[in-house]
Design an enzyme around this catalytic site. Structure first.
Site, PDB file in Angstrom:
ATOM      1  N   ASP A 182      -0.024  -3.657  -4.462  1.00 26.62           N
ATOM      2  CA  ASP A 182      -0.470  -2.351  -3.981  1.00 26.62           C
ATOM      3  C   ASP A 182      -1.218  -2.460  -2.643  1.00 26.62           C
ATOM      4  O   ASP A 182      -2.117  -3.291  -2.502  1.00 26.62           O
ATOM      5  CB  ASP A 182      -1.413  -1.713  -4.988  1.00 26.62           C
ATOM      6  N   HIS A 235      -2.271   0.728  -1.173  1.00 27.47           N
ATOM      7  CA  HIS A 235      -3.193   1.849  -1.421  1.00 27.47           C
ATOM      8  C   HIS A 235      -3.940   2.323  -0.173  1.00 27.47           C
ATOM      9  O   HIS A 235      -5.167   2.433  -0.173  1.00 27.47           O
ATOM     10  CB  HIS A 235      -4.198   1.465  -2.504  1.00 27.47           C
ATOM     11  N   ASP A 262       2.771   1.787  -4.928  1.00 26.41           N
ATOM     12  CA  ASP A 262       1.397   2.191  -4.625  1.00 26.41           C
ATOM     13  C   ASP A 262       1.036   1.903  -3.175  1.00 26.41           C
ATOM     14  O   ASP A 262       0.043   1.236  -2.873  1.00 26.41           O
ATOM     15  CB  ASP A 262       0.408   1.523  -5.587  1.00 26.41           C
ATOM     16  N   ASP A 287      -2.592   6.700  -1.475  1.00 25.72           N
ATOM     17  CA  ASP A 287      -3.723   7.143  -2.313  1.00 25.72           C
ATOM     18  C   ASP A 287      -4.892   6.161  -2.222  1.00 25.72           C
ATOM     19  O   ASP A 287      -4.738   5.008  -1.830  1.00 25.72           O
ATOM     20  CB  ASP A 287      -3.320   7.345  -3.776  1.00 25.72           C
ATOM     21  N   ARG A 288      -6.065   6.645  -2.619  1.00 19.71           N
ATOM     22  CA  ARG A 288      -7.321   5.896  -2.626  1.00 19.71           C
ATOM     23  C   ARG A 288      -7.807   5.599  -1.202  1.00 19.71           C
ATOM     24  O   ARG A 288      -8.856   6.062  -0.791  1.00 19.71           O
ATOM     25  CB  ARG A 288      -7.219   4.607  -3.450  1.00 19.71           C
ATOM     26  N   ASN A 305       3.420   4.052  -9.503  1.00 22.91           N
ATOM     27  CA  ASN A 305       2.958   5.269 -10.174  1.00 22.91           C
ATOM     28  C   ASN A 305       2.213   6.205  -9.219  1.00 22.91           C
ATOM     29  O   ASN A 305       2.024   7.388  -9.520  1.00 22.91           O
ATOM     30  CB  ASN A 305       2.083   4.936 -11.381  1.00 22.91           C
ATOM     31  N   HIS A 306       1.798   5.701  -8.059  1.00 26.01           N
ATOM     32  CA  HIS A 306       1.153   6.572  -7.072  1.00 26.01           C
ATOM     33  C   HIS A 306       2.135   7.167  -6.082  1.00 26.01           C
ATOM     34  O   HIS A 306       1.723   7.924  -5.201  1.00 26.01           O
ATOM     35  CB  HIS A 306       0.050   5.815  -6.332  1.00 26.01           C
ATOM     36  N   HIS A 363       6.832  -2.087 -10.829  1.00 29.91           N
ATOM     37  CA  HIS A 363       5.421  -1.807 -10.602  1.00 29.91           C
ATOM     38  C   HIS A 363       4.576  -1.963 -11.857  1.00 29.91           C
ATOM     39  O   HIS A 363       3.519  -2.588 -11.831  1.00 29.91           O
ATOM     40  CB  HIS A 363       5.244  -0.396 -10.040  1.00 29.91           C
ATOM     41  N   ARG A 389      -4.963   3.522 -20.196  1.00 34.03           N
ATOM     42  CA  ARG A 389      -4.844   4.572 -19.198  1.00 34.03           C
ATOM     43  C   ARG A 389      -4.578   5.943 -19.811  1.00 34.03           C
ATOM     44  O   ARG A 389      -4.692   6.954 -19.135  1.00 34.03           O
ATOM     45  CB  ARG A 389      -3.697   4.245 -18.236  1.00 34.03           C
ATOM     46  N   HIS A 408      -0.015  -2.965 -10.113  1.00 30.47           N
ATOM     47  CA  HIS A 408      -0.555  -1.913 -10.977  1.00 30.47           C
ATOM     48  C   HIS A 408      -1.956  -2.163 -11.511  1.00 30.47           C
ATOM     49  O   HIS A 408      -2.613  -1.228 -11.950  1.00 30.47           O
ATOM     50  CB  HIS A 408       0.421  -1.687 -12.137  1.00 30.47           C
TER      51      HIS A 408
END
Length: 294
Positions: A77, A79, A106, A109-110, A138-139, A188, A238, A265
């Site tokens: 990731d 991110h 990913d 995001d973040r 998943n992002h 992922h 999660r 992940h």
């Protein structure tokens, strides 16, 4: 869309199918990002649309071989960490025909540089469509992008909802897995709730019929599941997906002729971790290369 005369960046002249991306444009774009500037919206649209077409036409599970004297670097990731991405290229070496990369989801995001990360990855995908590979994470989904900042970042930096909508369409077109040398499955999240699921099921999965992963099914599990130390399967911490033990990983690898699965992940304090008796490799955050092949 017209590029104004006062735009001081390198111009991009694309042909049909997205051909025409250059190393010079990528270097200029990266420098603009470092200087706190942006590329023109016209080029943003062109890049996203070109990559959407490229990845849409790839199979759900991309299958690659690594020729002798070539290398494939798998990265976890990013991110929205733009300078971490640049550091990956500095430490592991730049992308090229002989040095393939696989970014395992990913991208966004973040972090607050998600558009810069995504556009850099997409530009390299255009330059090296066969050796610069992208898996969905998943992002790369609408719900996560709304919650963790990417949608808002697109709107703030490019003053239109159209940029995020195009990114969303391109994310939903991304492959879900990559099979390296018939021996390493890169995805992922992780493995499945059903032992009978195999590589052929991934090959047959029509991801274009389902833009978002939902709460169940193969796509959701490929993006969301995690390993656990205990045998068998357990509920996910999660609240989405599940957890799978070393026996699940062993059976999956043996039934499908695999050496290991490679995933992202999850945070690992050392950057990566080899678990499940060497059959499950997790790598995420600040780690330049989960695996280099050969």
């Amino acid at each position: 869309m017209v590029v104004e005369k006062d735009y001081d960046g390198v111009k991009l002249e694309l042909k049909e199918g997205g051909e025409g991306m250059t190393q010079g444009f990528i270097e200029d774009m990266i420098q603009r990002f470092k200087d706190g500037k942006r590329i023109h919206k016209k080029y943003v649209f062109q890049i996203i649309l070109a990559v959407k077409e490229l990845v849409y036409n790839e199979p759900t599970m991309v299958e690659v071989e690594v020729p002798e004297d070539h290398k494939l670097t798998v990265c976890g990731d990013t991110h929205g960490q733009f300078y971490d991405l640049l550091n990956i290229f500095k430490l592991a070496g730049p992308p090229s025909e002989a040095h393939a990369y696989l970014f395992n989801g990913d991208f966004v995001d973040r972090g607050s540089w998600s558009t810069e990360v995504a556009l850099t990855l997409y530009a390299y995908k255009m330059l090296y469509p066969k050796t610069f590979l992208l898996n969905r994470g998943n992002h790369e989904t609408d719900d996560m992008n709304r919650m963790y900042g990417f949608e808002g970042e697109c709107r703030a930096k490019y003053t239109t909802d159209r940029v995020f909508k195009l990114f969303s369409e391109s994310f939903s077109a991304l492959p879900l897995a990559t099979l390296i040398g018939s021996k390493y499955l890169v995805l992922h999240g992780g493995l499945f709730s059903d032992d009978d699921v195999g590589l052929d099921d991934i090959r047959k999965l029509n991801r274009h019929k389902q833009r978002q992963p939902g709460q169940s099914g193969l796509m959701m599990e490929m993006l969301w599941t995690d390993p656990q130390t205990e045998k068998g399967r357990g509920p996910s911490k999660r609240g989405v997906g599940l957890q799978f033990g070393p026996d699940i990983t062993k059976r999956f690898c043996e039934r499908n002729g695999l050496e290991a699965i490679i995933r992202s992940h999850e945070v690992r304090m050392e950057g990566y971790e080899v678990e499940h008796d060497g059959r499950c490799i997790t790598g995420k955050y600040h780690y330049t290369s989960i695996c280099a092949f050969p």
